[in-house]
Enzyme design. Structure first.
Site, PDB file in Angstrom:
ATOM      1  N   HIS A 100       5.444   2.109  -4.475  1.00  0.00           N
ATOM      2  CA  HIS A 100       6.744   2.451  -3.879  1.00  0.00           C
ATOM      3  C   HIS A 100       7.779   1.471  -4.434  1.00  0.00           C
ATOM      4  O   HIS A 100       7.434   0.526  -5.161  1.00  0.00           O
ATOM      5  CB  HIS A 100       6.697   2.429  -2.342  1.00  0.00           C
ATOM      6  CG  HIS A 100       6.080   1.203  -1.726  1.00  0.00           C
ATOM      7  ND1 HIS A 100       5.953   1.028  -0.380  1.00  0.00           N
ATOM      8  CD2 HIS A 100       5.553   0.070  -2.270  1.00  0.00           C
ATOM      9  CE1 HIS A 100       5.377  -0.136  -0.123  1.00  0.00           C
ATOM     10  NE2 HIS A 100       5.130  -0.733  -1.251  1.00  0.00           N
TER      11      HIS A 100
ATOM     12  N   GLN B  57      11.383   7.250  -6.558  1.00  0.00           N
ATOM     13  CA  GLN B  57      11.888   6.920  -5.226  1.00  0.00           C
ATOM     14  C   GLN B  57      13.249   6.236  -5.339  1.00  0.00           C
ATOM     15  O   GLN B  57      13.594   5.691  -6.393  1.00  0.00           O
ATOM     16  CB  GLN B  57      10.936   5.946  -4.499  1.00  0.00           C
ATOM     17  CG  GLN B  57       9.646   6.591  -4.017  1.00  0.00           C
ATOM     18  CD  GLN B  57       8.862   5.681  -3.067  1.00  0.00           C
ATOM     19  OE1 GLN B  57       9.032   4.469  -3.070  1.00  0.00           O
ATOM     20  NE2 GLN B  57       7.994   6.287  -2.272  1.00  0.00           N
TER      21      GLN B  57
ATOM     22  N   ARG C 187       0.978   6.731  -7.878  1.00  0.00           N
ATOM     23  CA  ARG C 187      -0.091   6.763  -6.864  1.00  0.00           C
ATOM     24  C   ARG C 187      -1.286   7.536  -7.399  1.00  0.00           C
ATOM     25  O   ARG C 187      -1.119   8.544  -8.097  1.00  0.00           O
ATOM     26  CB  ARG C 187       0.410   7.411  -5.578  1.00  0.00           C
ATOM     27  CG  ARG C 187       1.438   6.532  -4.888  1.00  0.00           C
ATOM     28  CD  ARG C 187       1.822   7.052  -3.522  1.00  0.00           C
ATOM     29  NE  ARG C 187       3.028   6.346  -3.079  1.00  0.00           N
ATOM     30  CZ  ARG C 187       3.631   6.532  -1.930  1.00  0.00           C
ATOM     31  NH1 ARG C 187       3.145   7.408  -1.070  1.00  0.00           N
ATOM     32  NH2 ARG C 187       4.723   5.853  -1.622  1.00  0.00           N
TER      33      ARG C 187
ATOM     34  N   ALA D 121      15.980  -0.716   6.241  1.00  0.00           N
ATOM     35  CA  ALA D 121      15.495  -0.305   4.915  1.00  0.00           C
ATOM     36  C   ALA D 121      15.095   1.151   4.994  1.00  0.00           C
ATOM     37  O   ALA D 121      14.799   1.676   6.082  1.00  0.00           O
ATOM     38  CB  ALA D 121      14.305  -1.167   4.507  1.00  0.00           C
TER      39      ALA D 121
ATOM     40  N   TRP E  75      -1.360   4.048   0.690  1.00  0.00           N
ATOM     41  CA  TRP E  75      -0.961   4.184  -0.711  1.00  0.00           C
ATOM     42  C   TRP E  75      -2.178   4.063  -1.616  1.00  0.00           C
ATOM     43  O   TRP E  75      -2.785   2.994  -1.711  1.00  0.00           O
ATOM     44  CB  TRP E  75       0.056   3.090  -1.074  1.00  0.00           C
ATOM     45  CG  TRP E  75       1.329   3.225  -0.293  1.00  0.00           C
ATOM     46  CD1 TRP E  75       2.365   4.057  -0.585  1.00  0.00           C
ATOM     47  CD2 TRP E  75       1.698   2.516   0.890  1.00  0.00           C
ATOM     48  NE1 TRP E  75       3.359   3.922   0.353  1.00  0.00           N
ATOM     49  CE2 TRP E  75       2.983   2.982   1.273  1.00  0.00           C
ATOM     50  CE3 TRP E  75       1.085   1.543   1.681  1.00  0.00           C
ATOM     51  CZ2 TRP E  75       3.656   2.506   2.389  1.00  0.00           C
ATOM     52  CZ3 TRP E  75       1.755   1.075   2.808  1.00  0.00           C
ATOM     53  CH2 TRP E  75       3.016   1.558   3.147  1.00  0.00           C
TER      54      TRP E  75
ATOM     55  N   VAL F 202       8.519  -2.483   8.571  1.00  0.00           N
ATOM     56  CA  VAL F 202       9.677  -2.241   9.443  1.00  0.00           C
ATOM     57  C   VAL F 202       9.233  -2.197  10.903  1.00  0.00           C
ATOM     58  O   VAL F 202       8.090  -1.890  11.214  1.00  0.00           O
ATOM     59  CB  VAL F 202      10.399  -0.909   9.074  1.00  0.00           C
ATOM     60  CG1 VAL F 202      11.151  -1.053   7.770  1.00  0.00           C
ATOM     61  CG2 VAL F 202       9.422   0.249   9.022  1.00  0.00           C
TER      62      VAL F 202
END
Ligand code: FA5
Length: 345
Positions: A175, A215, A201, A312, A156, A258
């Site tokens: 995000h 998002q 970004r 998620a 990012w 994750v």
């Protein structure tokens, strides 16, 4: 003299009958009744008459004068009435004409898409939450298992509001994932939320990348949630947005927060999997990143990873709109070109 007066009267009345505007009427008055008018001159000529004729001629001359004056007044009234009627007709409002409508606004396509996406998840039992766009480094990275100097930060490109080279600074969120942490810190499971919003970004802008875009994040935490719940939820979502006949494909992907991580793709709704320009020949279109919430993230907010698990996901809203409507350049969304935007009423 009497004949002369009568001829003058007849001629004057005949002319008067043809007059229908005030300027001509005034000219007529001056011509016959003015100081040097024909009748005035005739009256002056009375003095040269024989004294015996004067009373008769004088009376007739006065009668002619009075007649012309009263006809003048009557004509003036009629002309004034006619002009008034014309003015009223000119100003009349035709109440039967259709009204003119003013310009009507509409919701921006991205707003519509955000509503559509969030409504799809609300139907699945998710609650909408919003978070700050100016965010702490801790929420945007650290609490998401991305420590300072971790190479994953390179995923990012970040706008730092205040960067001291040490953790603890502020940035524009890259995000919507930081709101996973904000919600979990404040609530106990079960959690089922979606977070729509703007993210930023430091990108080289091109047809598929903007430096500000939207998002929608999703997070579910409960006892015994598995990858099957993640897949079931996201397939149900894709069916609502892209049609019931869409097939989904999950493949491994990496996001530090994750484990396991996945990307989800749907079969291309234009070529139905055969391969076309939209799906770049692959038959599949990637729509979001997802995964099971990393145990370290759960532990970081005080959830016991041995009791709770969660999934998620995060998707780019412009990307979803581009896929759904076949839009080939992300810059169209923010170009303020009404010809483009009005297509999506
Ligand atoms: C993320 O931002 C993760 N937070 C998603 C996530 C959430 C993964 C929860 C796992 C669990 P990524 O950087 O891939 O992932 O961005 C997600 C989506 O944002 C992309 O699929 C893409 O649709 C969109 N996107 C990314 N960069 C841009 C950009 N510059 N302009 C427009 N859309 C973008």
């Amino acid at each position: 003299m009497i004949d002369q007066l009568q001829a003058l009267r007849d001629h004057a009345l005949e002319e008067l009958a043809r007059i229908d505007d005030l300027a001509d009427l005034e000219a007529w008055r001056i011509r016959y009744l003015g100081k040097r008018g024909e009748l005035t001159l005739a009256l002056r000529g009375l003095g040269s008459l024989d004294p015996s004729e004067r009373p008769v001629v004088g009376r007739i001359a006065n009668e002619v004068k009075e007649l012309l004056e009263s006809e003048l007044t009557a004509r003036r009234d009629r002309i004034a009435a006619m002009l008034r009627a014309q003015e009223i007709a000119r100003q009349a409002v035709d109440v039967t004409l259709p009204g003119r409508s003013g310009p009507v606004g509409q919701r921006h396509l991205i707003t519509q898409m955000l509503d559509e996406v969030t409504a799809a998840f609300q139907r699945l039992g998710f609650q909408i939450v919003e978070g700050p766009e100016v965010e702490w480094d801790r929420y945007n990275f650290e609490a998401l298992n991305i420590p300072p100097d971790h190479p994953a930060r390179d995923m990012w490109d970040t706008f730092y509001v205040e960067w001291s080279g040490r953790p603890g600074g502020m940035l524009l969120r890259t995000h919507t994932s930081p709101d996973q942490i904000r919600v979990m810190e404040k609530t106990r499971p079960p959690v089922r939320i979606i977070v729509p919003g703007k993210v930023y970004r430091y990108e080289a802008v091109d047809a598929t990348h903007e430096s500000m875009f939207h998002q929608v994040e999703g997070l579910a935490v409960d006892e015994q949630l598995t990858m099957a719940d993640l897949k079931g939820t996201l397939v149900a979502f894709a069916h609502q947005i892209f049609g019931r006949e869409r097939r989904a494909r999950f493949r491994c992907d990496y996001f530090p927060f994750v484990e396991p991580g996945a990307e989800m793709a749907i079969d291309c709704h234009v070529c139905r999997g055969a391969g076309c320009r939209l799906c770049k020949g692959s038959g599949w279109i990637e729509i979001l990143g997802a995964g099971m919430v990393h145990p370290r993230v759960l532990a970081g907010v005080g959830y016991d990873p041995n009791v709770y698990s969660g999934f998620a996901f995060g998707m780019g809203v412009e990307r979803i709109a581009m896929l759904k409507y076949g839009i080939d350049d992300i810059r169209l969304f923010f170009g303020n070109d009404l010809r483009f935007l009005r297509q999506f009423r």
